[in-house]
Design a protein around this motif. Structure first.
Motif, mmCIF file in Angstrom:
data_model
loop_
_atom_site.group_PDB
_atom_site.id
_atom_site.type_symbol
_atom_site.label_atom_id
_atom_site.label_comp_id
_atom_site.label_asym_id
_atom_site.label_seq_id
_atom_site.Cartn_x
_atom_site.Cartn_y
_atom_site.Cartn_z
ATOM 1 N N GLY A 125 -73.685 -30.544 95.976
ATOM 2 C CA GLY A 125 -74.796 -30.136 96.833
ATOM 3 C C GLY A 125 -75.681 -31.306 97.225
ATOM 4 N N GLY A 126 -75.937 -32.194 96.243
ATOM 5 C CA GLY A 126 -76.745 -33.377 96.553
ATOM 6 C C GLY A 126 -76.058 -34.288 97.551
ATOM 7 N N VAL A 127 -74.755 -34.514 97.333
ATOM 8 C CA VAL A 127 -73.990 -35.356 98.266
ATOM 9 C C VAL A 127 -73.949 -34.710 99.646
ATOM 10 C CG1 VAL A 127 -71.679 -36.241 98.771
ATOM 11 C CG2 VAL A 127 -72.613 -36.438 96.464
ATOM 12 N N LEU A 128 -73.749 -33.384 99.668
ATOM 13 C CA LEU A 128 -73.725 -32.679 100.953
ATOM 14 C C LEU A 128 -75.046 -32.839 101.684
ATOM 15 C CD1 LEU A 128 -72.279 -30.744 102.888
ATOM 16 C CD2 LEU A 128 -73.185 -28.843 101.543
ATOM 17 N N TRP A 129 -76.136 -32.722 100.958
ATOM 18 C CA TRP A 129 -77.463 -32.871 101.580
ATOM 19 C C TRP A 129 -77.637 -34.278 102.142
ATOM 20 C CZ3 TRP A 129 -81.844 -35.861 100.405
ATOM 21 C CH2 TRP A 129 -83.016 -35.497 101.057
ATOM 22 N N LEU A 130 -77.229 -35.283 101.361
ATOM 23 C CA LEU A 130 -77.343 -36.666 101.835
ATOM 24 C C LEU A 130 -76.457 -36.905 103.052
ATOM 25 C CD1 LEU A 130 -77.345 -38.588 98.426
ATOM 26 C CD2 LEU A 130 -79.290 -38.248 99.964
ATOM 27 N N GLU A 131 -75.236 -36.379 103.010
ATOM 28 C CA GLU A 131 -74.316 -36.576 104.124
ATOM 29 C C GLU A 131 -74.807 -35.870 105.378
ATOM 30 O OE1 GLU A 131 -71.234 -38.350 104.511
ATOM 31 O OE2 GLU A 131 -72.313 -39.332 102.889
ATOM 32 N N VAL A 132 -75.328 -34.662 105.225
ATOM 33 C CA VAL A 132 -75.860 -33.946 106.390
ATOM 34 C C VAL A 132 -77.022 -34.708 106.999
ATOM 35 C CG1 VAL A 132 -77.090 -31.859 107.107
ATOM 36 C CG2 VAL A 132 -75.059 -31.669 105.664
ATOM 37 N N ASN A 133 -77.879 -35.252 106.141
ATOM 38 C CA ASN A 133 -78.997 -36.048 106.668
ATOM 39 C C ASN A 133 -78.493 -37.304 107.369
ATOM 40 O OD1 ASN A 133 -81.782 -34.963 105.983
ATOM 41 N ND2 ASN A 133 -80.761 -34.723 104.031
ATOM 42 N N ARG A 134 -77.444 -37.916 106.772
ATOM 43 C CA ARG A 134 -76.883 -39.109 107.414
ATOM 44 C C ARG A 134 -76.280 -38.760 108.765
ATOM 45 N NH1 ARG A 134 -72.123 -41.424 108.124
ATOM 46 N NH2 ARG A 134 -71.018 -39.780 107.011
ATOM 47 N N ILE A 135 -75.575 -37.625 108.809
ATOM 48 C CA ILE A 135 -74.977 -37.191 110.068
ATOM 49 C C ILE A 135 -76.052 -36.869 111.101
ATOM 50 C CG2 ILE A 135 -73.650 -35.313 111.109
ATOM 51 C CD1 ILE A 135 -72.063 -35.216 108.438
ATOM 52 N N GLN A 136 -77.096 -36.194 110.669
ATOM 53 C CA GLN A 136 -78.189 -35.885 111.592
ATOM 54 C C GLN A 136 -78.835 -37.152 112.139
ATOM 55 O OE1 GLN A 136 -80.861 -33.280 109.475
ATOM 56 N NE2 GLN A 136 -79.643 -31.452 109.933
ATOM 57 N N GLN A 137 -79.025 -38.130 111.257
ATOM 58 C CA GLN A 137 -79.604 -39.389 111.704
ATOM 59 C C GLN A 137 -78.685 -40.090 112.700
ATOM 60 O OE1 GLN A 137 -82.605 -40.444 111.042
ATOM 61 N NE2 GLN A 137 -82.366 -42.333 112.252
ATOM 62 N N PHE A 138 -77.373 -40.017 112.431
ATOM 63 C CA PHE A 138 -76.399 -40.633 113.327
ATOM 64 C C PHE A 138 -76.438 -39.983 114.710
ATOM 65 C CE2 PHE A 138 -71.993 -40.269 115.003
ATOM 66 C CZ PHE A 138 -71.785 -41.603 115.333
ATOM 67 N N VAL A 139 -76.411 -38.648 114.731
ATOM 68 C CA VAL A 139 -76.452 -37.930 116.007
ATOM 69 C C VAL A 139 -77.782 -38.156 116.705
ATOM 70 C CG1 VAL A 139 -76.367 -35.639 117.059
ATOM 71 C CG2 VAL A 139 -74.821 -36.204 115.180
ATOM 72 N N HIS A 140 -78.849 -38.184 115.928
ATOM 73 C CA HIS A 140 -80.176 -38.405 116.511
ATOM 74 C C HIS A 140 -80.250 -39.762 117.191
ATOM 75 C CE1 HIS A 140 -84.535 -39.564 116.171
ATOM 76 N NE2 HIS A 140 -84.608 -38.424 116.840
ATOM 77 N N GLU A 141 -79.692 -40.754 116.562
ATOM 78 C CA GLU A 141 -79.702 -42.092 117.167
ATOM 79 C C GLU A 141 -78.862 -42.138 118.445
ATOM 80 O OE1 GLU A 141 -78.425 -44.701 114.099
ATOM 81 O OE2 GLU A 141 -80.323 -44.602 112.990
ATOM 82 N N LEU A 142 -77.727 -41.404 118.435
ATOM 83 C CA LEU A 142 -76.926 -41.333 119.651
ATOM 84 C C LEU A 142 -77.728 -40.706 120.793
ATOM 85 C CD1 LEU A 142 -73.423 -40.134 118.346
ATOM 86 C CD2 LEU A 142 -74.052 -42.425 119.141
ATOM 87 N N ALA A 143 -78.425 -39.606 120.479
ATOM 88 C CA ALA A 143 -79.209 -38.924 121.508
ATOM 89 C C ALA A 143 -80.353 -39.800 121.994
ATOM 90 C CB ALA A 143 -79.745 -37.605 120.960
ATOM 91 N N LEU A 144 -81.012 -40.500 121.078
ATOM 92 C CA LEU A 144 -82.130 -41.359 121.473
ATOM 93 C C LEU A 144 -81.664 -42.507 122.365
ATOM 94 C CD1 LEU A 144 -84.433 -41.743 118.312
ATOM 95 C CD2 LEU A 144 -84.921 -40.538 120.438
ATOM 96 N N SER A 145 -80.510 -43.051 122.009
ATOM 97 C CA SER A 145 -80.017 -44.187 122.795
ATOM 98 C C SER A 145 -79.718 -43.773 124.233
ATOM 99 C CB SER A 145 -78.763 -44.775 122.142
ATOM 100 O OG SER A 145 -77.705 -43.842 122.176
ATOM 101 N N GLU A 146 -79.235 -42.538 124.416
ATOM 102 C CA GLU A 146 -78.951 -42.090 125.774
ATOM 103 C C GLU A 146 -80.221 -41.671 126.495
ATOM 104 O OE1 GLU A 146 -75.786 -39.351 126.261
ATOM 105 O OE2 GLU A 146 -74.467 -40.329 124.807
#
Length: 455
Positions: free
Chosen positions: A49-70
């Motif tokens: 669960g902890g790893v899943l939470w960290l990975e989801v946050n990492r994925i969200q940050q990744f997608v967020h950066e993609l959206a911001l860059s565009e």
């Protein structure tokens, strides 16, 4: 006893001890495995669960950066005064918005500093997507801040992003809002990375747990032997006390073994908890322990007791309770020892309890005690058949006995009687030790308690 009989008895005792030790060892192995499994499950859920939470946050940050860059296309040198757009500026912004819609954005909207919509571009055929998350939009951030929300809708990972737009000198010009869709390739890569990470974590915990098993087993070898010795000693204590009463009462040890067996099987049939079955077994062995204090002229009198003698005989209940007070380990036997002479209609002794005011274990034992007495041969009577004894129990159902317990016991009584009627005392003892060992070990360690069901 001849030498050959003594040797045979010693060999049988050794086999019984070996079987009891083996059963104890197997039980402890199962308990260790169960607790390791529970530990593995807890760690897998917690760490996973902890790893899943960290990975989801990492994925969200990744997608967020993609959206911001565009979305940065509308800031900086490309920024316009959204409150005073001429046709050329509007056309330029519309082209930029269309470029984003052609890439990853489903919807692009531009608002001025007063939060008034100035431009909206929607990818063809994606009007439904906009309607799906309409309730999440138009939550404008404070000046200089941005907001984003992730949604998984119709198998698509969508990001609703709201970004303050700034001009060349970082002056606020308005707001960009868009619905960003993660493409299938990126989404597939994200899922694969997430599953791979969770798989590695689970495998790591699994291998660690498997490596711990032989280590814990090695450390607990002494405990296993001690547990076996304690179990054997506890059962021998019950046996010795029960047999002492049987010898004193001119009875045989077999009676104690049989009533304990019947009580155990009836308790199992109604779903009695392990803890209560432990207490029921102890009570069955020691039900008449107070008879140690009854004088021989009364205890061994062949004829009917006088009223005065019967009053003395009834004191064996209080004497038995006094004996049990000296051992906390035997305290669970008290319900049977103190109340097995109570009757369902309230005419029993010592307190005249009625119906369910009588402890359940005592109601169980009262039935099996009478059943064994009826089906056993005594100096003053021949043994009854199981059928006749069952008929007698039914006649006294509701007066002497709990009618619901009688209805359960009469369904299994004939089979149980056939199972043990041909066994001698030694085989009865060995069979009973095998059946009751795990109840004492499990209860003593505080584990595997279940809730009793209503019969």
């Amino acid at each position: 006893m001849s030498g050959s009989e003594a040797t045979t008895r010693k060999t049988d005792d050794g086999r019984a001890d070996s079987k009891a030790a083996l059963a104890t060892s197997r039980l402890i192995h199962r308990k260790i495995l169960l607790r390791l499994f529970l530990g593995w499950l807890f760690l897998s859920v917690a760490v996973g669960g902890g790893v899943l939470w960290l990975e989801v946050n990492r994925i969200q940050q990744f997608v967020h950066e993609l959206a911001l860059s565009e979305s940065a296309t509308f800031s900086g040198e490309s920024a316009h005064n959204l409150e005073q757009l001429d046709s050329a500026a509007r056309q330029h912004l519309a082209e930029l918005a269309q470029q984003l819609v052609n890439q990853h954005f489903l919807v692009v909207e531009l608002y001025d500093r007063n939060k008034q919509l100035q431009l909206e571009t929607i990818r063809q055929g994606q009007e439904v997507a906009e309607q799906d998350i309409e309730r999440y939009r138009h939550r404008f951030p404070q000046v200089g801040e941005f907001s984003h929300q992730f949604h998984f809708i119709r198998g698509k990972l969508l990001l609703v992003i709201l970004v303050p737009l700034k001009g060349v000198q970082d002056s606020p010009t308005g707001y960009f809002e868009g619905i960003y869709q993660v493409d299938r390739e990126t989404l597939g890569s994200i899922k694969d990375d997430l599953l791979r990470t969770l798989l590695f974590v689970t495998l790591g915990i699994t291998f660690t747990t498997l490596l711990m098993y032989p280590i814990i087993l090695t450390l607990n070898r002494g405990l296993i032997k001690l547990s076996g010795d304690l179990l054997k000693g506890n059962l021998e204590l019950l046996n010795v006390l029960g047999c002492a009463i049987a010898e004193r009462d001119s009875d045989t040890n077999s009676h104690n073994y049989r009533v304990t067996f019947y009580a155990l099987r009836l308790g199992e049939a109604i779903g009695l908890s392990r803890e209560n079955i432990h207490d029921l077994i102890a009570g069955a062995f020691l039900h008449d322990v107070g008879k140690i204090g009854i004088r021989d002229p009364i205890l061994l009198k062949p004829g009917k007791l006088t009223p005065e003698e019967f009053e003395v005989m009834k004191t064996h209940v209080s004497l038995g309770v006094d004996i049990l007070r000296k051992s906390s380990w035997l305290s669970g036997a008290r319900d049977v020892v103190e109340f097995h002479h109570e009757k369902y209609d309230g005419t029993g002794y010592p307190q005249g309890l009625k119906a369910e005011a009588i402890p359940l274990n005592a109601r169980i034992f009262a039935i099996v005690d009478v059943f064994d007495a009826l089906t056993s041969k005594r100096p003053y009577k021949e043994s009854w058949t199981a059928v006749d004894a069952i008929a007698a129990l039914k006649r006294d159902s509701g007066s002497h006995f709990d009618p619901q317990l009688v209805s359960v016991f009469t369904l299994i009584a004939r089979r149980l009687h056939q199972e043990i009627s041909g066994l001698d005392e030694l085989r009865l003892e060995m069979m009973l030790q095998h059946r009751i060992g795990h109840y004492f070990l499990a209860t003593a360690s505080g584990g595997f308690k279940t809730h009793s069901s209503q019969y």
